[in-house]
Design a protein around this motif. Structure first.
Motif, PDB file in Angstrom:
ATOM      1  N   TRP A  22       0.844  -1.198   0.000  1.00  0.00           N
ATOM      2  CA  TRP A  22       0.000   0.000   0.000  1.00  0.00           C
ATOM      3  C   TRP A  22       0.882   1.253   0.000  1.00  0.00           C
ATOM      4  O   TRP A  22       0.600   2.225  -0.708  1.00  0.00           O
ATOM      5  N   ALA A  23       1.975   1.244   0.757  1.00  0.00           N
ATOM      6  CA  ALA A  23       2.910   2.366   0.753  1.00  0.00           C
ATOM      7  C   ALA A  23       3.481   2.565  -0.655  1.00  0.00           C
ATOM      8  O   ALA A  23       3.575   3.701  -1.139  1.00  0.00           O
ATOM      9  N   ASP A  24       3.851   1.465  -1.317  1.00  0.00           N
ATOM     10  CA  ASP A  24       4.355   1.545  -2.696  1.00  0.00           C
ATOM     11  C   ASP A  24       3.280   2.095  -3.634  1.00  0.00           C
ATOM     12  O   ASP A  24       3.569   2.896  -4.531  1.00  0.00           O
ATOM     13  N   TRP A  37      -3.868  -2.904  -6.050  1.00  0.00           N
ATOM     14  CA  TRP A  37      -3.435  -3.315  -4.720  1.00  0.00           C
ATOM     15  C   TRP A  37      -4.135  -4.625  -4.368  1.00  0.00           C
ATOM     16  O   TRP A  37      -5.329  -4.764  -4.552  1.00  0.00           O
ATOM     17  N   MET A  38      -3.380  -5.562  -3.894  1.00  0.00           N
ATOM     18  CA  MET A  38      -3.856  -6.901  -3.534  1.00  0.00           C
ATOM     19  C   MET A  38      -4.428  -7.628  -4.744  1.00  0.00           C
ATOM     20  O   MET A  38      -5.317  -8.474  -4.612  1.00  0.00           O
ATOM     21  N   GLU A  39      -3.924  -7.304  -5.922  1.00  0.00           N
ATOM     22  CA  GLU A  39      -4.393  -7.944  -7.141  1.00  0.00           C
ATOM     23  C   GLU A  39      -4.041  -9.425  -7.107  1.00  0.00           C
ATOM     24  O   GLU A  39      -2.932  -9.804  -6.761  1.00  0.00           O
ATOM     25  N   LEU A  46      -8.113  -4.246  -5.440  1.00  0.00           N
ATOM     26  CA  LEU A  46      -8.446  -2.833  -5.461  1.00  0.00           C
ATOM     27  C   LEU A  46      -7.609  -2.147  -6.527  1.00  0.00           C
ATOM     28  O   LEU A  46      -6.389  -2.312  -6.561  1.00  0.00           O
ATOM     29  N   PHE A  47      -8.275  -1.400  -7.387  1.00  0.00           N
ATOM     30  CA  PHE A  47      -7.594  -0.650  -8.440  1.00  0.00           C
ATOM     31  C   PHE A  47      -7.959   0.821  -8.276  1.00  0.00           C
ATOM     32  O   PHE A  47      -9.117   1.146  -8.060  1.00  0.00           O
ATOM     33  N   ILE A  48      -6.961   1.683  -8.388  1.00  0.00           N
ATOM     34  CA  ILE A  48      -7.214   3.124  -8.389  1.00  0.00           C
ATOM     35  C   ILE A  48      -6.710   3.635  -9.727  1.00  0.00           C
ATOM     36  O   ILE A  48      -5.532   3.496 -10.050  1.00  0.00           O
ATOM     37  N   ARG A  49      -7.642   4.172 -10.492  1.00  0.00           N
ATOM     38  CA  ARG A  49      -7.326   4.702 -11.821  1.00  0.00           C
ATOM     39  C   ARG A  49      -7.491   6.212 -11.774  1.00  0.00           C
ATOM     40  O   ARG A  49      -8.566   6.710 -11.432  1.00  0.00           O
ATOM     41  N   LEU A  50      -6.433   6.921 -12.106  1.00  0.00           N
ATOM     42  CA  LEU A  50      -6.464   8.377 -11.996  1.00  0.00           C
ATOM     43  C   LEU A  50      -7.373   9.025 -13.026  1.00  0.00           C
ATOM     44  O   LEU A  50      -7.899  10.112 -12.802  1.00  0.00           O
ATOM     45  N   VAL A  61     -13.206  -2.166  -7.282  1.00  0.00           N
ATOM     46  CA  VAL A  61     -12.993  -3.325  -6.424  1.00  0.00           C
ATOM     47  C   VAL A  61     -13.555  -4.533  -7.152  1.00  0.00           C
ATOM     48  O   VAL A  61     -14.730  -4.539  -7.529  1.00  0.00           O
ATOM     49  N   GLU A  62     -12.696  -5.529  -7.375  1.00  0.00           N
ATOM     50  CA  GLU A  62     -13.112  -6.761  -8.047  1.00  0.00           C
ATOM     51  C   GLU A  62     -12.976  -7.919  -7.068  1.00  0.00           C
ATOM     52  O   GLU A  62     -11.915  -8.109  -6.485  1.00  0.00           O
ATOM     53  N   ASP A  63     -14.041  -8.673  -6.917  1.00  0.00           N
ATOM     54  CA  ASP A  63     -14.020  -9.836  -6.029  1.00  0.00           C
ATOM     55  C   ASP A  63     -14.227 -11.090  -6.873  1.00  0.00           C
ATOM     56  O   ASP A  63     -15.243 -11.767  -6.774  1.00  0.00           O
TER      57      ASP A  63
END
Length: 131
Positions: A22-24, A37-39, A46-50, A61-63
């Motif tokens: 998460w820091a990275d 993150w946690m892919e 969790l994906f964060i797309r700018l 969030v994909e489960d």
């Protein structure tokens, strides 16, 4: 104890490696990169797309391993959100303590100490008491 619909959980367990990743991820976001993150982990990714589908940042969030549900949420984060998340991460690291095998946790199969599970234990309070 946590619950959501038909899902129910017990004690929250974190791994130091997840906090490091998460820091990275925060560093990459600060550099203008999208992150995952946690892919492909056990549980949701969790994906964060700018720049998401609506030309604004979004969290996805994909489960795939559980409910097969994907949630996409457009967001407008405040300007200081990365600094805020870094501070929250610092607070988590200060508060949570490593669970050792003597405390009932199984060590990771690969023996990697960075992946030792963490659980709430008042690390700051223990340090003040000299424990």
């Amino acid at each position: 104890m946590t619950s959501a619909g038909t899902r129910r959980g017990g004690e929250a367990v974190l791994y130091a490696s997840k906090l490091e990743s998460w820091a990275d991820a925060l560093d990459r976001l600060d550099a203008g990169e999208d992150v995952a993150w946690m892919e492909m982990s056990n549980g949701p990714s969790l994906f964060i797309r700018l720049t998401g589908e609506h030309d604004c940042p979004e969290v996805v969030v994909e489960d795939e391993s559980g409910s097969m549900v994907t949630v996409r949420v457009p967001i407008v984060p405040p300007d200081d959100w990365i600094a805020d998340h870094r501070e929250r991460l610092r607070q988590v690291r200060d508060y949570w303590i490593a669970v050792t095998p003597a405390q009932g946790a199984e060590p990771p199969a690969d023996g990697d100490p960075v992946r030792a599970p963490l659980r709430a234990g008042g690390g700051a309070a223990r340090r003040r008491r000299g424990v």
